[in-house]
Write a protein that holds these residues in place. Structure first.
Motif, PDB file in Angstrom:
ATOM      1  N   ILE A 135      18.281  35.816  -8.424  1.00 42.39           N
ATOM      2  CA  ILE A 135      18.188  36.064  -6.988  1.00 42.39           C
ATOM      3  C   ILE A 135      17.544  34.859  -6.313  1.00 42.39           C
ATOM      4  CG2 ILE A 135      17.495  37.707  -5.226  1.00 42.39           C
ATOM      5  CD1 ILE A 135      19.118  38.909  -7.581  1.00 42.39           C
ATOM      6  N   THR A 136      18.288  34.232  -5.410  1.00 44.37           N
ATOM      7  CA  THR A 136      17.750  33.115  -4.647  1.00 44.37           C
ATOM      8  C   THR A 136      17.908  33.406  -3.164  1.00 44.37           C
ATOM      9  OG1 THR A 136      17.716  30.690  -4.446  1.00 44.37           O
ATOM     10  CG2 THR A 136      19.883  31.747  -4.513  1.00 44.37           C
ATOM     11  N   GLY A 137      17.386  32.522  -2.325  1.00 46.68           N
ATOM     12  CA  GLY A 137      17.433  32.772  -0.893  1.00 46.68           C
ATOM     13  C   GLY A 137      17.676  31.515  -0.091  1.00 46.68           C
ATOM     14  N   THR A 138      17.916  31.722   1.189  1.00 44.84           N
ATOM     15  CA  THR A 138      18.144  30.595   2.085  1.00 44.84           C
ATOM     16  C   THR A 138      16.846  29.869   2.405  1.00 44.84           C
ATOM     17  OG1 THR A 138      18.075  32.239   3.874  1.00 44.84           O
ATOM     18  CG2 THR A 138      20.240  31.457   3.181  1.00 44.84           C
ATOM     19  N   ASP A 139      15.707  30.505   2.120  1.00 39.17           N
ATOM     20  CA  ASP A 139      14.427  29.904   2.471  1.00 39.17           C
ATOM     21  C   ASP A 139      13.332  30.774   1.870  1.00 39.17           C
ATOM     22  OD1 ASP A 139      12.554  28.241   3.557  1.00 39.17           O
ATOM     23  OD2 ASP A 139      13.200  28.489   5.640  1.00 39.17           O
ATOM     24  N   THR A 140      12.101  30.316   1.985  1.00 39.34           N
ATOM     25  CA  THR A 140      10.992  31.177   1.621  1.00 39.34           C
ATOM     26  C   THR A 140      10.856  32.283   2.680  1.00 39.34           C
ATOM     27  OG1 THR A 140       8.659  31.172   0.935  1.00 39.34           O
ATOM     28  CG2 THR A 140       9.238  29.866   2.881  1.00 39.34           C
TER      29      THR A 140
ATOM     30  N   VAL B  30      20.287  36.069   2.392  1.00 36.85           N
ATOM     31  CA  VAL B  30      20.323  35.342   3.666  1.00 36.85           C
ATOM     32  C   VAL B  30      19.387  36.039   4.642  1.00 36.85           C
ATOM     33  CG1 VAL B  30      21.755  34.593   5.606  1.00 36.85           C
ATOM     34  CG2 VAL B  30      22.705  34.613   3.265  1.00 36.85           C
ATOM     35  N   GLY B  31      18.323  35.356   5.036  1.00 41.17           N
ATOM     36  CA  GLY B  31      17.411  35.902   6.028  1.00 41.17           C
ATOM     37  C   GLY B  31      18.004  35.760   7.416  1.00 41.17           C
ATOM     38  N   LEU B  32      18.324  36.880   8.065  1.00 44.71           N
ATOM     39  CA  LEU B  32      18.963  36.825   9.377  1.00 44.71           C
ATOM     40  C   LEU B  32      17.949  36.433  10.449  1.00 44.71           C
ATOM     41  CD1 LEU B  32      21.433  39.846   9.486  1.00 44.71           C
ATOM     42  CD2 LEU B  32      21.870  37.462   8.882  1.00 44.71           C
ATOM     43  N   LYS B  33      18.100  35.231  10.947  1.00 45.32           N
ATOM     44  CA  LYS B  33      17.279  34.684  12.018  1.00 45.32           C
ATOM     45  C   LYS B  33      18.031  33.494  12.589  1.00 45.32           C
ATOM     46  CE  LYS B  33      14.728  31.613   8.899  1.00 45.32           C
ATOM     47  NZ  LYS B  33      13.387  31.170   8.434  1.00 45.32           N
ATOM     48  N   LEU B  34      17.527  32.926  13.664  1.00 45.02           N
ATOM     49  CA  LEU B  34      18.172  31.767  14.260  1.00 45.02           C
ATOM     50  C   LEU B  34      18.255  30.642  13.229  1.00 45.02           C
ATOM     51  CD1 LEU B  34      19.324  30.511  16.856  1.00 45.02           C
ATOM     52  CD2 LEU B  34      17.013  29.673  17.361  1.00 45.02           C
ATOM     53  N   GLY B  35      19.447  30.087  13.047  1.00 46.28           N
ATOM     54  CA  GLY B  35      19.653  29.018  12.075  1.00 46.28           C
ATOM     55  C   GLY B  35      20.170  29.489  10.740  1.00 46.28           C
TER      56      GLY B  35
ATOM     57  N   ASN C 166      23.730  28.068   9.256  1.00 37.91           N
ATOM     58  CA  ASN C 166      23.659  26.745   8.632  1.00 37.91           C
ATOM     59  C   ASN C 166      22.980  26.813   7.276  1.00 37.91           C
ATOM     60  OD1 ASN C 166      23.794  23.721   8.779  1.00 37.91           O
ATOM     61  ND2 ASN C 166      21.575  23.960   8.723  1.00 37.91           N
ATOM     62  N   HIS C 167      21.840  27.512   7.200  1.00 32.44           N
ATOM     63  CA  HIS C 167      21.117  27.618   5.932  1.00 32.44           C
ATOM     64  C   HIS C 167      21.963  28.305   4.871  1.00 32.44           C
ATOM     65  CE1 HIS C 167      17.002  27.439   8.210  1.00 32.44           C
ATOM     66  NE2 HIS C 167      17.594  26.257   8.116  1.00 32.44           N
ATOM     67  N   ALA C 168      22.670  29.363   5.263  1.00 31.34           N
ATOM     68  CA  ALA C 168      23.483  30.113   4.309  1.00 31.34           C
ATOM     69  C   ALA C 168      24.658  29.292   3.797  1.00 31.34           C
ATOM     70  CB  ALA C 168      23.984  31.408   4.949  1.00 31.34           C
ATOM     71  N   LEU C 169      25.341  28.606   4.701  1.00 27.47           N
ATOM     72  CA  LEU C 169      26.503  27.820   4.291  1.00 27.47           C
ATOM     73  C   LEU C 169      26.102  26.655   3.385  1.00 27.47           C
ATOM     74  CD1 LEU C 169      28.577  27.730   7.603  1.00 27.47           C
ATOM     75  CD2 LEU C 169      28.872  29.215   5.606  1.00 27.47           C
TER      76      LEU C 169
ATOM     77  N   LEU D 289      29.005  34.888   9.429  1.00 27.08           N
ATOM     78  CA  LEU D 289      28.676  34.674   8.024  1.00 27.08           C
ATOM     79  C   LEU D 289      29.742  35.278   7.115  1.00 27.08           C
ATOM     80  CD1 LEU D 289      24.845  35.341   8.200  1.00 27.08           C
ATOM     81  CD2 LEU D 289      25.892  33.235   7.373  1.00 27.08           C
ATOM     82  N   LYS D 290      30.189  36.474   7.440  1.00 23.88           N
ATOM     83  CA  LYS D 290      31.215  37.121   6.618  1.00 23.88           C
ATOM     84  C   LYS D 290      32.502  36.306   6.605  1.00 23.88           C
ATOM     85  CE  LYS D 290      29.736  41.950   7.193  1.00 23.88           C
ATOM     86  NZ  LYS D 290      30.110  43.266   7.773  1.00 23.88           N
ATOM     87  N   GLN D 291      32.850  35.711   7.747  1.00 27.82           N
ATOM     88  CA  GLN D 291      34.074  34.927   7.836  1.00 27.82           C
ATOM     89  C   GLN D 291      33.987  33.635   7.038  1.00 27.82           C
ATOM     90  OE1 GLN D 291      34.729  34.335  12.010  1.00 27.82           O
ATOM     91  NE2 GLN D 291      35.284  36.486  12.406  1.00 27.82           N
ATOM     92  N   ARG D 292      32.786  33.049   6.984  1.00 26.56           N
ATOM     93  CA  ARG D 292      32.641  31.729   6.383  1.00 26.56           C
ATOM     94  C   ARG D 292      32.193  31.754   4.926  1.00 26.56           C
ATOM     95  NH1 ARG D 292      32.195  31.463  11.679  1.00 26.56           N
ATOM     96  NH2 ARG D 292      32.781  29.556  12.800  1.00 26.56           N
ATOM     97  N   LEU D 293      31.486  32.789   4.545  1.00 30.19           N
ATOM     98  CA  LEU D 293      31.072  32.904   3.138  1.00 30.19           C
ATOM     99  C   LEU D 293      32.148  33.684   2.383  1.00 30.19           C
ATOM    100  CD1 LEU D 293      27.292  33.836   3.567  1.00 30.19           C
ATOM    101  CD2 LEU D 293      28.205  31.667   2.705  1.00 30.19           C
ATOM    102  N   GLN D 294      32.980  32.984   1.683  1.00 27.66           N
ATOM    103  CA  GLN D 294      34.103  33.622   1.000  1.00 27.66           C
ATOM    104  C   GLN D 294      33.661  34.154  -0.372  1.00 27.66           C
ATOM    105  OE1 GLN D 294      37.172  34.067   2.543  1.00 27.66           O
ATOM    106  NE2 GLN D 294      35.964  33.348   4.283  1.00 27.66           N
ATOM    107  N   ILE D 295      32.650  35.004  -0.342  1.00 32.53           N
ATOM    108  CA  ILE D 295      32.109  35.632  -1.542  1.00 32.53           C
ATOM    109  C   ILE D 295      31.778  37.075  -1.182  1.00 32.53           C
ATOM    110  CG2 ILE D 295      31.179  33.552  -2.659  1.00 32.53           C
ATOM    111  CD1 ILE D 295      28.503  34.135  -1.339  1.00 32.53           C
TER     112      ILE D 295
END
Length: 223
Positions: free
Chosen positions: A7-12, A146-151, A154-157, A192-198
Motif C-alpha cells: 500500500i502506497t500513497g500520493t503523499d504523506t 489517492v488523497g482527494l485534495k487540491l492537486g 497531478n500527484h496521482a497521475l 481521476l477515473k478517466q485518466r487512471l486506467q487501473i
C-alpha cells in the motif's frame, strides 16, 4: 491470488494506514487470515519495549493473530522526518534484506500480508534506494491511495506513471477524502477515473473516527 499487497500513497498523510486497516478487515471478512506490516516508520515514541509507532501498533492489532512488534515494524525512528534522514541521524541504514525476511516470516503464517509504505512512492530510504525499490524487492502488487485534495490529479497521475514503469503490478487505486472542503470533488474523482486506467477500488469519505469496518464497507477487492 497474490500473497499480499503493498500500500502506497500520493503523499504523506493521504490515509494509507486507514486504507490498510480497511483492506485487512475486508480480506478477513472474506475468510482470509491476514497480517500487516509497516516496515519503516518515522515518528515513533520511546517505551520500555523500545520505539513504538502508532500506525504500526494499529496494524499489528488488526492482524488475525498477534506477532512481535519488531516483525511488523523492523525500522522505527523517533523524529517525524523523512525516513532516510532519520536513519542517518540514528547512524543506521534501512536493511531491505531484514524487511524481506520479516515479510516472508509473516507470509508463512497468514493467507495475506499487507505492507504499508512510508510517505509517497519515491520517498528515499537510503542514499541510492527509495520506497519503490522496496516494493519491487517484495514483489507485491501495489495499491495506490489517492488523497482527494487540491492537486491530487497531478500527484496521482505521476505516482501511477512511476509505479507502472517499475517491475511491479499496479492492482488498483483508492480515493480517500482528506480535504472535506475540496471544491468540485465529484469532478476531480471523475477526472481521476478517466485518466487512471487501473481498477478503482472505492471512495472513502472523511470521518472523524474511521474504523476498519467502516472503511472496508467502502472498498471492493476481488481475489
Amino acid at each position: 491470488m497474490p500473497k499480499g499487497y503493498f500500500i502506497t500513497g500520493t503523499d504523506t498523510d493521504c490515509g494509507k494506514t486507514e486504507i490498510t486497516l480497511g483492506l485487512m478487515h475486508l480480506l478477513q471478512s472474506q475468510g482470509h487470515s491476514v497480517l500487516g506490516m509497516k516496515p519503516v516508520a518515522s515518528g515513533a515514541v520511546p517505551s520500555q519495549a523500545g520505539l513504538r509507532n502508532e500506525d504500526a501498533q494499529r496494524i499489528r492489532q488488526q492482524g488475525s493473530h498477534q506477532v512481535d512488534y519488531q516483525r511488523i515494524n523492523p525500522f522505527a525512528h523517533e523524529p517525524p522526518i523523512a525516513p532516510h534522514l532519520a536513519a542517518e541521524q540514528a547512524g543506521m541504514s534501512i536493511d531491505f534484506d531484514r524487511i524481506s525476511s520479516c515479510y516472508k516470516g509473516l507470509a508463512a503464517e497468514a493467507d495475506m500480508v499487507l505492507v504499508e509504505g512510508v510517505g509517497g512512492w519515491r520517498v528515499p530510504l537510503g542514499p541510492e534506494r527509495d520506497l519503490s525499490d522496496l516494493a519491487v524487492k517484495l514483489a507485491l502488487p501495489v495499491i495506490l491511495v489517492v488523497g482527494l485534495k487540491l492537486g491530487c490529479i497531478n500527484h496521482a497521475l505521476l505516482s501511477a506513471e512511476s509505479i507502472l514503469s517499475s517491475d511491479v503490478k499496479l492492482a488498483g487505486w483508492v480515493a480517500n477524502v482528506v480535504d472535506p472542503w475540496m471544491l468540485e470533488p465529484e469532478a476531480n474523482l471523475e477526472s481521476l477515473k478517466q485518466r487512471l486506467q487501473i481498477p478503482f477500488l472505492g471512495l472513502v469519505p472523511r470521518t472523524t473516527r474511521p474504523t476498519p469496518e467502516a472503511v472496508a464497507a467502502c472498498l471492493t477487492l476481488k481475489n
